[in-house]
Motif scaffolding. Structure first.
Motif, mmCIF file in Angstrom:
data_model
loop_
_atom_site.group_PDB
_atom_site.id
_atom_site.type_symbol
_atom_site.label_atom_id
_atom_site.label_comp_id
_atom_site.label_asym_id
_atom_site.label_seq_id
_atom_site.Cartn_x
_atom_site.Cartn_y
_atom_site.Cartn_z
ATOM 1 N N CYS A 51 71.409 11.946 32.849
ATOM 2 C CA CYS A 51 70.326 11.417 32.651
ATOM 3 C C CYS A 51 69.397 11.858 31.357
ATOM 4 O O CYS A 51 68.727 11.324 30.575
ATOM 5 C CB CYS A 51 69.177 11.321 33.931
ATOM 6 N N SER A 52 69.370 13.119 31.237
ATOM 7 C CA SER A 52 68.829 13.908 30.025
ATOM 8 C C SER A 52 69.905 13.407 28.698
ATOM 9 O O SER A 52 68.770 13.085 27.809
ATOM 10 C CB SER A 52 68.625 15.444 30.215
ATOM 11 N N PHE A 53 70.853 13.514 28.936
ATOM 12 C CA PHE A 53 71.813 13.032 27.822
ATOM 13 C C PHE A 53 71.283 11.618 27.165
ATOM 14 O O PHE A 53 71.087 11.109 26.142
ATOM 15 C CB PHE A 53 73.062 13.089 27.835
ATOM 16 N N ARG A 54 71.292 10.702 28.285
ATOM 17 C CA ARG A 54 70.680 9.231 28.289
ATOM 18 C C ARG A 54 69.471 9.201 27.493
ATOM 19 O O ARG A 54 68.850 8.522 26.768
ATOM 20 C CB ARG A 54 70.472 8.661 29.623
ATOM 21 N N ASP A 55 68.224 9.814 28.202
ATOM 22 C CA ASP A 55 67.093 9.938 27.718
ATOM 23 C C ASP A 55 67.059 10.414 26.155
ATOM 24 O O ASP A 55 65.791 10.160 25.369
ATOM 25 C CB ASP A 55 66.151 10.569 28.545
ATOM 26 N N ASN A 56 67.850 11.022 25.736
ATOM 27 C CA ASN A 56 67.671 11.711 24.306
ATOM 28 C C ASN A 56 68.883 11.093 23.537
ATOM 29 O O ASN A 56 69.209 11.613 22.435
ATOM 30 C CB ASN A 56 68.010 13.162 24.296
ATOM 31 N N TYR A 57 69.639 10.189 23.905
ATOM 32 C CA TYR A 57 70.570 9.520 23.163
ATOM 33 C C TYR A 57 70.489 8.798 21.888
ATOM 34 O O TYR A 57 71.054 9.298 20.912
ATOM 35 C CB TYR A 57 71.075 8.264 24.027
ATOM 36 N N GLU A 58 69.070 8.120 21.779
ATOM 37 C CA GLU A 58 68.861 7.829 20.175
ATOM 38 C C GLU A 58 68.648 8.785 19.426
ATOM 39 O O GLU A 58 68.903 8.715 18.193
ATOM 40 C CB GLU A 58 67.554 6.753 20.461
ATOM 41 N N ILE A 67 78.028 10.808 22.208
ATOM 42 C CA ILE A 67 78.223 11.910 23.346
ATOM 43 C C ILE A 67 79.281 11.301 24.300
ATOM 44 O O ILE A 67 79.594 10.053 24.374
ATOM 45 C CB ILE A 67 76.792 11.535 24.087
ATOM 46 N N ILE A 68 80.111 12.496 24.738
ATOM 47 C CA ILE A 68 81.107 11.931 25.586
ATOM 48 C C ILE A 68 80.947 13.041 26.710
ATOM 49 O O ILE A 68 81.295 14.186 26.633
ATOM 50 C CB ILE A 68 82.501 12.266 24.875
ATOM 51 N N PHE A 85 72.977 4.776 36.579
ATOM 52 C CA PHE A 85 72.084 5.407 35.869
ATOM 53 C C PHE A 85 71.722 5.056 34.381
ATOM 54 O O PHE A 85 71.251 5.713 33.644
ATOM 55 C CB PHE A 85 72.363 6.892 36.017
ATOM 56 N N ASN A 86 72.372 3.824 34.088
ATOM 57 C CA ASN A 86 72.271 3.117 32.621
ATOM 58 C C ASN A 86 72.852 4.124 31.669
ATOM 59 O O ASN A 86 71.779 4.345 30.789
ATOM 60 C CB ASN A 86 71.122 2.706 32.687
ATOM 61 N N LEU A 87 73.806 4.809 31.843
ATOM 62 C CA LEU A 87 74.282 5.730 30.675
ATOM 63 C C LEU A 87 74.908 4.879 29.488
ATOM 64 O O LEU A 87 75.849 4.253 29.629
ATOM 65 C CB LEU A 87 75.195 6.713 31.499
ATOM 66 N N PRO A 88 74.283 5.144 28.393
ATOM 67 C CA PRO A 88 74.685 4.276 27.217
ATOM 68 C C PRO A 88 76.092 4.936 26.558
ATOM 69 O O PRO A 88 76.569 4.318 25.613
ATOM 70 C CB PRO A 88 73.637 4.538 26.257
ATOM 71 N N PHE A 89 76.054 6.169 27.019
ATOM 72 C CA PHE A 89 77.469 7.060 26.284
ATOM 73 C C PHE A 89 79.026 6.797 26.833
ATOM 74 O O PHE A 89 78.853 6.324 28.253
ATOM 75 C CB PHE A 89 77.052 8.446 26.079
ATOM 76 N N ILE A 90 79.855 7.273 26.147
ATOM 77 C CA ILE A 90 81.259 7.390 26.726
ATOM 78 C C ILE A 90 81.438 8.363 28.056
ATOM 79 O O ILE A 90 81.130 9.449 27.901
ATOM 80 C CB ILE A 90 82.050 7.919 25.528
ATOM 81 N N PHE A 130 78.895 25.856 24.613
ATOM 82 C CA PHE A 130 77.680 26.291 25.339
ATOM 83 C C PHE A 130 78.301 26.186 26.988
ATOM 84 O O PHE A 130 78.695 25.077 27.332
ATOM 85 C CB PHE A 130 76.651 25.687 25.260
ATOM 86 N N ASN A 131 77.931 27.212 27.860
ATOM 87 C CA ASN A 131 78.602 27.431 28.971
ATOM 88 C C ASN A 131 77.435 27.587 29.956
ATOM 89 O O ASN A 131 76.818 28.833 29.840
ATOM 90 C CB ASN A 131 79.837 28.277 29.322
ATOM 91 N N SER A 132 76.884 26.768 30.760
ATOM 92 C CA SER A 132 75.931 27.017 31.739
ATOM 93 C C SER A 132 75.719 26.090 32.944
ATOM 94 O O SER A 132 76.161 24.704 32.852
ATOM 95 C CB SER A 132 74.404 27.271 30.986
ATOM 96 N N MET A 133 75.824 26.649 34.072
ATOM 97 C CA MET A 133 75.665 25.670 35.213
ATOM 98 C C MET A 133 74.330 24.730 35.279
ATOM 99 O O MET A 133 74.143 23.877 36.036
ATOM 100 C CB MET A 133 75.829 26.327 36.618
ATOM 101 N N SER A 134 73.478 25.281 34.665
ATOM 102 C CA SER A 134 72.295 24.581 34.298
ATOM 103 C C SER A 134 72.416 23.164 33.538
ATOM 104 O O SER A 134 72.805 23.508 32.516
ATOM 105 C CB SER A 134 71.104 25.419 33.753
ATOM 106 N N GLY A 135 72.040 22.351 33.950
ATOM 107 C CA GLY A 135 72.638 20.863 33.226
ATOM 108 C C GLY A 135 71.658 20.630 32.102
ATOM 109 O O GLY A 135 72.322 20.365 30.815
ATOM 110 N N THR A 136 70.441 20.575 32.120
ATOM 111 C CA THR A 136 69.589 20.024 31.240
ATOM 112 C C THR A 136 69.440 20.981 29.847
ATOM 113 O O THR A 136 69.325 20.177 28.780
ATOM 114 C CB THR A 136 68.174 19.596 31.478
ATOM 115 N N ILE A 137 69.619 22.062 30.076
ATOM 116 C CA ILE A 137 69.714 23.077 28.624
ATOM 117 C C ILE A 137 70.759 22.703 27.917
ATOM 118 O O ILE A 137 70.670 23.031 26.598
ATOM 119 C CB ILE A 137 69.782 24.504 29.222
ATOM 120 N N HIS A 138 71.734 22.073 28.331
ATOM 121 C CA HIS A 138 72.774 21.787 27.204
ATOM 122 C C HIS A 138 72.395 20.669 25.961
ATOM 123 O O HIS A 138 72.924 20.868 24.959
ATOM 124 C CB HIS A 138 74.106 21.034 28.222
ATOM 125 N N ILE A 139 71.453 19.731 26.612
ATOM 126 C CA ILE A 139 71.111 18.767 25.697
ATOM 127 C C ILE A 139 70.068 19.544 24.473
ATOM 128 O O ILE A 139 70.451 19.231 23.542
ATOM 129 C CB ILE A 139 70.126 17.684 26.378
#
Length: 148
Positions: A51-58, A67-68, A85-90, A130-139
């Motif tokens: 969802c964070s990738f979705r929210d920053n997709y534009e 994004i894949i 979750f209305n994900l616009p990416f692949i 980048f490797n982290s179990m924390s999801g949103t920091i990847h974005i």
């Protein structure tokens, strides 16, 4: 052997949520890619990350990147996840774990599939791992490197 910064993106193919065969060669030389491996559809951290990738997709698109998302879940699972979750990416299915092996993404805590993000420049070279179990920091990390 794990892929690292400076490596050329290996050619790979996998099924997407439309039942089409995704081919990485269709993107090399045309646009940047943000390829993120995650453990499982519908789990708390994976959903927050997607969802964070979705929210920053534009913003990613404005920076010329696609994004894949890749996990071992089936195409059917990805279809539900993407729709819910209305994900616009692949999203790509790696149910045989060949892509994880190709990229060198190892399990975290021995049993949980790793959460790792690769940013690939337009020319097909890896510019961030980048490797982290924390999801949103990847974005945040991926956007920062694409803005450079």
């Amino acid at each position: 052997m794990a892929l690292k910064v400076g490596d050329k993106l290996p050619n790979f193919k996998a099924k997407d949520t439309n039942g089409n065969l995704f081919d990485s060669q269709d993107y090399t030389g045309k646009q940047a890619l943000v390829i993120y491996f995650y453990p499982k559809d519908e789990t708390k951290v994976c959903t927050a990350q997607a969802c964070s990738f979705r929210d920053n997709y534009e913003e990613f698109k404005d920076l010329g990147a696609e994004i894949i998302g890749i996990s071992a879940d089936s195409v059917q699972s990805h279809i539900k996840f993407k729709s819910k979750f209305n994900l616009p990416f692949i999203l790509l299915s790696d149910n045989d774990k060949k892509l994880r092996k190709l990229f060198g993404v190892e399990n975290d805590f021995l049993i949980i599939p790793g959460r790792q993000t690769f940013v690939v420049d337009k020319n097909g070279f890896i510019i961030m791992v980048f490797n982290s179990m924390s999801g949103t920091i990847h974005i945040e990390k991926a956007l920062k490197v694409l803005k450079k």
